[in-house]
Design a protein around this motif. Structure first.
Motif, PDB file in Angstrom:
ATOM      1  N   LEU A 169     -14.674 -26.281 -34.308  1.00 23.21           N
ATOM      2  CA  LEU A 169     -13.804 -25.874 -35.418  1.00 23.21           C
ATOM      3  C   LEU A 169     -14.571 -25.323 -36.616  1.00 23.21           C
ATOM      4  O   LEU A 169     -13.958 -24.734 -37.512  1.00 23.21           O
TER       5      LEU A 169
ATOM      6  N   ARG B 235     -14.006 -21.810 -38.729  1.00 25.52           N
ATOM      7  CA  ARG B 235     -12.781 -21.122 -38.327  1.00 25.52           C
ATOM      8  C   ARG B 235     -11.866 -20.821 -39.513  1.00 25.52           C
ATOM      9  O   ARG B 235     -11.021 -19.928 -39.440  1.00 25.52           O
TER      10      ARG B 235
ATOM     11  N   GLU C 254      -5.978 -15.056 -37.448  1.00 21.75           N
ATOM     12  CA  GLU C 254      -6.290 -16.488 -37.363  1.00 21.75           C
ATOM     13  C   GLU C 254      -5.940 -17.069 -35.998  1.00 21.75           C
ATOM     14  O   GLU C 254      -5.845 -18.277 -35.840  1.00 21.75           O
TER      15      GLU C 254
ATOM     16  N   ARG D   6      -5.622 -18.715 -32.513  1.00 26.92           N
ATOM     17  CA  ARG D   6      -6.391 -19.835 -31.984  1.00 26.92           C
ATOM     18  C   ARG D   6      -5.966 -20.174 -30.553  1.00 26.92           C
ATOM     19  O   ARG D   6      -5.003 -19.619 -30.032  1.00 26.92           O
TER      20      ARG D   6
ATOM     21  N   ASN E 102      -1.843 -19.899 -36.076  1.00 28.03           N
ATOM     22  CA  ASN E 102      -2.345 -20.651 -37.223  1.00 28.03           C
ATOM     23  C   ASN E 102      -2.645 -22.075 -36.758  1.00 28.03           C
ATOM     24  O   ASN E 102      -2.425 -22.429 -35.594  1.00 28.03           O
ATOM     25  N   GLU E 103      -3.105 -22.903 -37.696  1.00 27.09           N
ATOM     26  CA  GLU E 103      -3.501 -24.261 -37.352  1.00 27.09           C
ATOM     27  C   GLU E 103      -2.323 -25.125 -36.893  1.00 27.09           C
ATOM     28  O   GLU E 103      -2.458 -25.933 -35.969  1.00 27.09           O
TER      29      GLU E 103
ATOM     30  N   VAL F  39      -4.444 -29.098 -42.749  1.00 23.32           N
ATOM     31  CA  VAL F  39      -4.673 -27.660 -42.607  1.00 23.32           C
ATOM     32  C   VAL F  39      -5.710 -27.189 -43.622  1.00 23.32           C
ATOM     33  O   VAL F  39      -6.627 -26.420 -43.282  1.00 23.32           O
TER      34      VAL F  39
ATOM     35  N   LEU G  54      -9.102 -28.177 -42.457  1.00 21.08           N
ATOM     36  CA  LEU G  54      -9.585 -27.336 -41.366  1.00 21.08           C
ATOM     37  C   LEU G  54     -10.053 -25.978 -41.863  1.00 21.08           C
ATOM     38  O   LEU G  54     -10.974 -25.384 -41.302  1.00 21.08           O
ATOM     39  N   ARG G  55      -9.437 -25.485 -42.928  1.00 17.50           N
ATOM     40  CA  ARG G  55      -9.833 -24.192 -43.478  1.00 17.50           C
ATOM     41  C   ARG G  55     -11.072 -24.289 -44.365  1.00 17.50           C
ATOM     42  O   ARG G  55     -11.592 -23.262 -44.803  1.00 17.50           O
TER      43      ARG G  55
END
Length: 582
Positions: A518, A521, A531, A533, A541-542, A576, A579-580
């Motif tokens: 991850l 990403r 984005e 995945r 997106n996530e 989220v 994760l970003r």
């Protein structure tokens, strides 16, 4: 392919062939919500994060760049080893189109059949491929590879052996006068949205608090008439696999094999503690639950179980690609792609990436024969007769014939050993972007929730590299050509380097899939413009990526995804944002 001194050889082959024949492959992208990092915090311990977490690739593998060019940066290890010039030269081979003939000889050798002309076509901005609604090799950023296989246990099964009529990475392009093994206009791709509840019982469209989301999946079919092969395949199914990001792979190559083994043992113990069968959690093809050790035997001297045989006979455990089919970056997806995607040969792979079925079809195609006959300069012209041309085509395109095995030693490698070294310096030298916003309270909350609900069970954050005793092919070692190394680094890739199963609708071929790293990403949007995945870009997106983990009651990640599903919106948003940021 370049051909030297083949005309006399082929005329002799035709004579032999004739005698025999008479008888019978906030903002998208992790941008900080306040526009940029608060640099007063970078490199300092903050709540919930160690100092080292700002630098997920360690001090030898992280770039401080977090802009739209972050994925392209070289690691500090490149600079320290004085390999910058080689890195920049290797970048050229990634970014530029290969041609059949070129004024730049280093970029010659495309075909005769190929998947793409340039690596960057599949890796937009050096990142993960983009989702598309059609299969066309000219669509920039389309990272899709076709997976064509014979399904077992029903037509919709994800499992089954690859068909043999085309290569494992099926080619949809060819240079004149040949036809591509698969014609793109015969490939149909449709995207469908889930409705109602998923088989797990969880909604496919909204969270309990009413927030909406949408989950889509691809269906791909190929008409039998699209195959330019003899025979034409039957009883086949198709799945999509998209390319993954390239940055940081050198660091993953430096993780000690014993550390990965310890992770298998840790997860095996956890499975037993939960009352699960270890073989339901860890791929029995890689892990022997009874012996609590690798599956297979490295002393056999051939690939088996978890073991892969490298070019010099060295046996190592597989760790690269979704299906974990390769054991070293230098004999992994990138090294292979520089050969099999454009079909450009080199001294250690001086043969074509083709199949017997395609070679046979091309040798039997009257239009192909006629075009070669009209061009006496063609390396396939031979003695100029239809039979002679057909024999030359079959001989030079078919990697399985005895004649080819004798003839290909006359091929001049199209990529020099030095150019391949430069490409591998670049590939092993791509840095991981620095983390962002770790001082942000929402990001800190997101990390805590990520760990609490169990995501870190598979997306393991922290690893230590070892001495980095990397394997290198002889075309580098015999010339003492060095590559960047990443010894004893603390890294944060967020992967367990293992495989699990999610059982998604029209899922991944083989069912088992390596846990995707991850790190970095969150910068996908600014670097690639998308984005998308998961293995086939079905998640845009996530949120969609996480909820696909909850599709099946058999999913290895259902328990964690279900917890995410039941979180309040503020906690979902925090995950989220975390994760970003990593």
């Amino acid at each position: 392919m370049r051909f030297n001194n083949l005309r006399p050889l082929l005329i002799g082959i035709v004579a032999t062939f004739a005698l025999v024949s008479c008888h019978d492959d906030d903002v998208k992208g992790g941008i900080s919500t306040n526009g940029e990092d608060d640099y007063s915090y970078v490199g300092k311990a903050v709540a919930g994060f160690d100092i080292s977490e700002w630098y997920p690739g360690g001090d030898r593998g992280t770039t401080d760049n977090t802009t739209a060019s972050a994925y392209e940066d070289e690691t500090p290890a490149i600079t320290k080893a004085d390999l910058t010039s080689a890195f920049k030269r290797g970048e050229i081979f990634f970014e530029h189109d290969f041609l059949e003939k070129s004024t730049t000889p280093d970029l010659e050798g495309l075909g005769p059949a190929y998947v793409r002309q340039a690596c960057i076509d599949c890796h937009p901005g050096y990142g993960h491929g983009k989702r598309t609604t059609r299969y066309n090799a000219d669509d920039r950023g389309n990272g899709y590879l076709l997976v064509i296989y014979h399904p077992v246990d029903g037509a919709n099964s994800d499992d089954g052996p690859y068909i043999s009529e085309v290569t494992g990475m099926p080619q949809t392009r060819a240079v004149s006068p040949f036809l591509p093994p698969v014609e793109e206009d015969g490939i149909n791709m449709t995207w469908t949205a889930l409705t109602g509840n998923m088989p797990s019982g969880i909604s496919a469209t909204q969270f309990p608090d009413g927030e909406k989301y949408e989950l889509i999946y691809p269906t791909v079919t190929i008409l039998p008439t699209a195959f330019n092969t003899n025979p034409i395949p039957t009883n086949y199914a198709v799945r999509l696999e998209s390319t993954i990001g390239l940055y940081g792979t050198g660091l993953l190559d430096a993780i000690p094999q014993d550390s990965i083994k310890a992770e298998y043992q840790r997860q095996a113990a956890q499975a037993k503690a939960r009352g699960q069968k270890v073989s339901d959690v860890l791929n029995p093809g890689f892990w022997n639950a009874e012996a609590n050790d690798w599956a297979g035997d490295p002393t056999l001297g051939k690939a088996n179980g978890a073991w892969y045989k490298l070019a010099d006979g060295t046996m190592r455990v597989k760790r690269f690609t979704y299906a974990m089919t390769r054991a070293s970056l230098q004999d992994g997806a990138g090294a292979n792609a520089m050969w099999n995607i454009p079909n450009v040969s080199r001294s250690d792979r001086h043969y074509l990436y083709t199949t017997t079925a395609w070679a046979t079809a091309m040798s039997e195609n009257p239009d192909v024969i006629a075009k070669i006959k009209a061009n006496p300069a063609s390396p396939y012209y031979n003695d100029g007769t239809d039979a002679g041309i057909a024999a030359a085509v079959k001989t030079l395109l078919d990697p399985k014939t005895d004649q080819f095995n004798n003839a290909y030693h006359n091929f001049s490698p199209e990529m020099t050993d030095e150019n391949f070294w430069q490409y591998m310096v670049w590939h092993r030298g791509l840095a991981v972007p620095r983390a962002r916003d770790l001082n942000d309270a929402t990001v800190q909350r997101g990390k805590a929730v990520f760990n609490q609900i169990g995501c870190a069970s598979c997306h393991r954050a922290k690893w230590q590299t070892g001495p980095d005793d990397m394997w290198s092919p002889s075309i580098l070692t015999t010339k003492a050509l060095s590559l960047p190394t990443y010894a004893y680094q603390t890294i944060y890739p967020y992967t367990d380097m293992l495989q699990h199963r999610l059982y998604m609708k029209n899922g991944i071929h083989g069912s088992w899939c390596r846990t995707t790293p991850l790190w970095g990403r969150g910068l996908s949007y600014v670097n690639t413009g998308a984005e998308d995945r998961l293995h086939d870009c079905r998640a845009r997106n996530e949120i969609e990526a996480i909820m696909w983990h909850a599709y099946s009651e058999n999913s290895d990640a259902l328990w964690a995804a279900k917890k995410f599903y039941n979180l309040p919106k503020s906690d979902r948003d925090a995950v989220v944002k975390f994760l970003r940021s990593i």
